[in-house]
Design an enzyme around this catalytic site. Structure first.
Site, PDB file in Angstrom:
ATOM      1  N   LYS A  14      75.981  78.398 -47.769  1.00 41.06           N
ATOM      2  CA  LYS A  14      76.062  78.743 -49.195  1.00 41.06           C
ATOM      3  C   LYS A  14      76.761  80.084 -49.392  1.00 41.06           C
ATOM      4  CE  LYS A  14      71.579  78.577 -49.869  1.00 41.06           C
ATOM      5  NZ  LYS A  14      70.963  78.210 -48.584  1.00 41.06           N
ATOM      6  N   ARG A  89      65.271  77.580 -56.283  1.00 43.44           N
ATOM      7  CA  ARG A  89      64.700  77.130 -55.017  1.00 43.44           C
ATOM      8  C   ARG A  89      63.365  76.410 -55.208  1.00 43.44           C
ATOM      9  NH1 ARG A  89      67.539  80.984 -51.438  1.00 43.44           N
ATOM     10  NH2 ARG A  89      67.118  80.537 -49.270  1.00 43.44           N
ATOM     11  N   ARG A 134      69.638  91.189 -40.075  1.00 46.48           N
ATOM     12  CA  ARG A 134      68.623  90.567 -40.939  1.00 46.48           C
ATOM     13  C   ARG A 134      67.419  90.173 -40.103  1.00 46.48           C
ATOM     14  NH1 ARG A 134      71.035  86.230 -45.144  1.00 46.48           N
ATOM     15  NH2 ARG A 134      68.882  85.526 -44.962  1.00 46.48           N
ATOM     16  N   ARG A 146      61.444  79.032 -42.571  1.00 49.14           N
ATOM     17  CA  ARG A 146      62.313  78.982 -43.759  1.00 49.14           C
ATOM     18  C   ARG A 146      62.758  77.542 -44.035  1.00 49.14           C
ATOM     19  NH1 ARG A 146      66.556  83.253 -41.826  1.00 49.14           N
ATOM     20  NH2 ARG A 146      67.798  82.588 -43.623  1.00 49.14           N
TER      21      ARG A 146
HETATM   22  P1  B4P Z   1      75.015  80.926 -44.876  1.00 42.82           P
HETATM   23  O1  B4P Z   1      74.849  79.452 -44.820  1.00 42.82           O
HETATM   24  O2  B4P Z   1      76.094  81.452 -45.675  1.00 42.82           O
HETATM   25  O3  B4P Z   1      73.565  81.415 -45.249  1.00 42.82           O
HETATM   26  P2  B4P Z   1      72.792  81.051 -46.597  1.00 42.82           P
HETATM   27  O4  B4P Z   1      72.479  79.580 -46.625  1.00 42.82           O
HETATM   28  O5  B4P Z   1      73.559  81.605 -47.752  1.00 42.82           O
HETATM   29  O6  B4P Z   1      71.554  81.949 -46.429  1.00 42.82           O
HETATM   30  P3  B4P Z   1      69.991  81.817 -46.508  1.00 42.82           P
HETATM   31  O7  B4P Z   1      69.534  80.604 -47.243  1.00 42.82           O
HETATM   32  O8  B4P Z   1      69.521  82.018 -45.131  1.00 42.82           O
HETATM   33  O9  B4P Z   1      69.595  83.111 -47.248  1.00 42.82           O
HETATM   34  P4  B4P Z   1      69.256  83.587 -48.688  1.00 42.82           P
HETATM   35  O10 B4P Z   1      69.926  84.877 -48.721  1.00 42.82           O
HETATM   36  O11 B4P Z   1      69.563  82.623 -49.778  1.00 42.82           O
HETATM   37  O12 B4P Z   1      75.296  81.480 -43.456  1.00 42.82           O
HETATM   38  C1  B4P Z   1      74.629  81.103 -42.281  1.00 42.82           C
HETATM   39  C2  B4P Z   1      75.486  81.357 -41.037  1.00 42.82           C
HETATM   40  O13 B4P Z   1      76.239  80.183 -40.763  1.00 42.82           O
HETATM   41  C3  B4P Z   1      76.494  82.489 -41.156  1.00 42.82           C
HETATM   42  O14 B4P Z   1      76.434  83.274 -39.990  1.00 42.82           O
HETATM   43  C4  B4P Z   1      77.841  81.797 -41.262  1.00 42.82           C
HETATM   44  O15 B4P Z   1      78.884  82.527 -40.663  1.00 42.82           O
HETATM   45  C5  B4P Z   1      77.589  80.503 -40.518  1.00 42.82           C
HETATM   46  N1  B4P Z   1      78.401  79.413 -41.021  1.00 42.82           N
HETATM   47  C6  B4P Z   1      78.672  79.148 -42.321  1.00 42.82           C
HETATM   48  N2  B4P Z   1      79.449  78.045 -42.421  1.00 42.82           N
HETATM   49  C7  B4P Z   1      79.667  77.593 -41.142  1.00 42.82           C
HETATM   50  C8  B4P Z   1      80.407  76.482 -40.564  1.00 42.82           C
HETATM   51  N3  B4P Z   1      81.068  75.615 -41.337  1.00 42.82           N
HETATM   52  N4  B4P Z   1      80.384  76.328 -39.229  1.00 42.82           N
HETATM   53  C9  B4P Z   1      79.710  77.208 -38.435  1.00 42.82           C
HETATM   54  N5  B4P Z   1      79.024  78.279 -38.906  1.00 42.82           N
HETATM   55  C10 B4P Z   1      78.998  78.473 -40.248  1.00 42.82           C
HETATM   56  O16 B4P Z   1      67.656  83.716 -48.657  1.00 42.82           O
HETATM   57  C11 B4P Z   1      66.962  84.595 -47.788  1.00 42.82           C
HETATM   58  C12 B4P Z   1      65.483  84.690 -48.167  1.00 42.82           C
HETATM   59  O17 B4P Z   1      65.360  85.296 -49.487  1.00 42.82           O
HETATM   60  C13 B4P Z   1      64.722  83.379 -48.309  1.00 42.82           C
HETATM   61  O18 B4P Z   1      64.216  82.930 -47.059  1.00 42.82           O
HETATM   62  C14 B4P Z   1      63.597  83.770 -49.308  1.00 42.82           C
HETATM   63  O19 B4P Z   1      62.555  84.448 -48.648  1.00 42.82           O
HETATM   64  C15 B4P Z   1      64.271  84.739 -50.242  1.00 42.82           C
HETATM   65  N6  B4P Z   1      64.818  84.085 -51.456  1.00 42.82           N
HETATM   66  C16 B4P Z   1      66.155  84.002 -51.779  1.00 42.82           C
HETATM   67  N7  B4P Z   1      66.304  83.333 -52.943  1.00 42.82           N
HETATM   68  C17 B4P Z   1      65.056  82.979 -53.359  1.00 42.82           C
HETATM   69  C18 B4P Z   1      64.562  82.244 -54.487  1.00 42.82           C
HETATM   70  N8  B4P Z   1      65.383  81.730 -55.409  1.00 42.82           N
HETATM   71  N9  B4P Z   1      63.230  82.060 -54.590  1.00 42.82           N
HETATM   72  C19 B4P Z   1      62.382  82.569 -53.706  1.00 42.82           C
HETATM   73  N10 B4P Z   1      62.774  83.265 -52.598  1.00 42.82           N
HETATM   74  C20 B4P Z   1      64.100  83.466 -52.427  1.00 42.82           C
END
Ligand code: B4P
Length: 191
Positions: A14, A89, A134, A146
């Protein structure tokens, strides 16, 4: 106004895809994860409480994130559209978002849902943990917690938008550019 939800489990890409999509379409990026990490970095009372939950892989309370999104919408009246990343979420967050957007006489155009296997998610997040600093990415148990939170509380959000025929599933494995092309193609037919 064009409002889009980028949906998927933790590590589904994302954040990665959001950066590219906002550059291409000029949308305002609203990531609740980024907003919470900024509160943590500034050591605000909200950030201190949020960190305790995030370090365990748990979701932050609905009223906290809904409040953050509400003020972000208010402080960006000129936006030509919003990309919601990591929000909503829970079902309660989805209902609150609909109400907030209704007040602004707009709505969600589409939810693009990234589909990635659990083993690939864990692999990506462990790899990011080597460099991201992180604390929620370094421990496999926290990463799996998670993903469990996602299945228990977040997956239902897609069902909510399916009722309005707004969900499109997109393959989230492959190169970043290929996934970006698939997402862009879906946006281009709707924007
Ligand atoms: P991303 O995939 O970009 O990570 P994310 O889903 O955005 O992050 P996440 O869900 O963990 O965190 P969030 O900040 O929302 O990247 C993952 C990795 O994969 C990267 O290293 C990237 O380089 C790699 N990658 C990407 N695409 C790839 C591909 N095609 N091939 C290979 N590798 C690839 O949330 C963090 C925490 O915040 C939650 O656990 C929760 O505690 C809290 N939170 C956030 N929003 C909330 C909400 N609305 N309600 C309640 N709690 C919330």
């Amino acid at each position: 106004m064009f409002n889009l939800i980028l949906f998927g489990p933790p590590g589904s890409g994302k954040g990665t895809q959001s950066e590219k999509l906002i550059a291409k379409y000029g949308l305002k990026h609203l990531s609740t994860g980024d907003l919470l990490r900024s509160e943590i970095a500034n050591q605000t009372p909200l950030g201190v409480e949020a960190k305790k939950l995030m370090d365990k892989g748990q979701l932050v309370p609905d009223e906290v994130v809904i409040g953050m999104i509400s003020s972000a919408l208010d402080t960006n009246p000129e936006a030509k559209g919003f990309l919601f990343d990591g929000f909503p979420r829970t079902a309660a967050q989805a209902e609150a978002l609909d109400k907030l957007l209704e007040l602004k006489k707009t709505s969600i155009a589409v939810m693009l849902a990234l589909n990635v296997t659990e083993e690939e998610l864990v692999k990506r997040l462990m790899k990011r943990g080597e460099t991201s600093g992180r604390s929620d990415d370094t421990n496999e148990n926290v990463i799996r917690a998670r993903i469990t939170e996602y299945h228990n509380k977040t997956a239902v959000v897609a069902d909510y938008y399916k009722n309005f025929d707004k969900v499109v599933m997109v393959k989230g494995e492959g190169t970043v550019n290929d996934i970006f092309s698939s997402l862009s193609a879906e946006i281009d037919t709707r924007i």
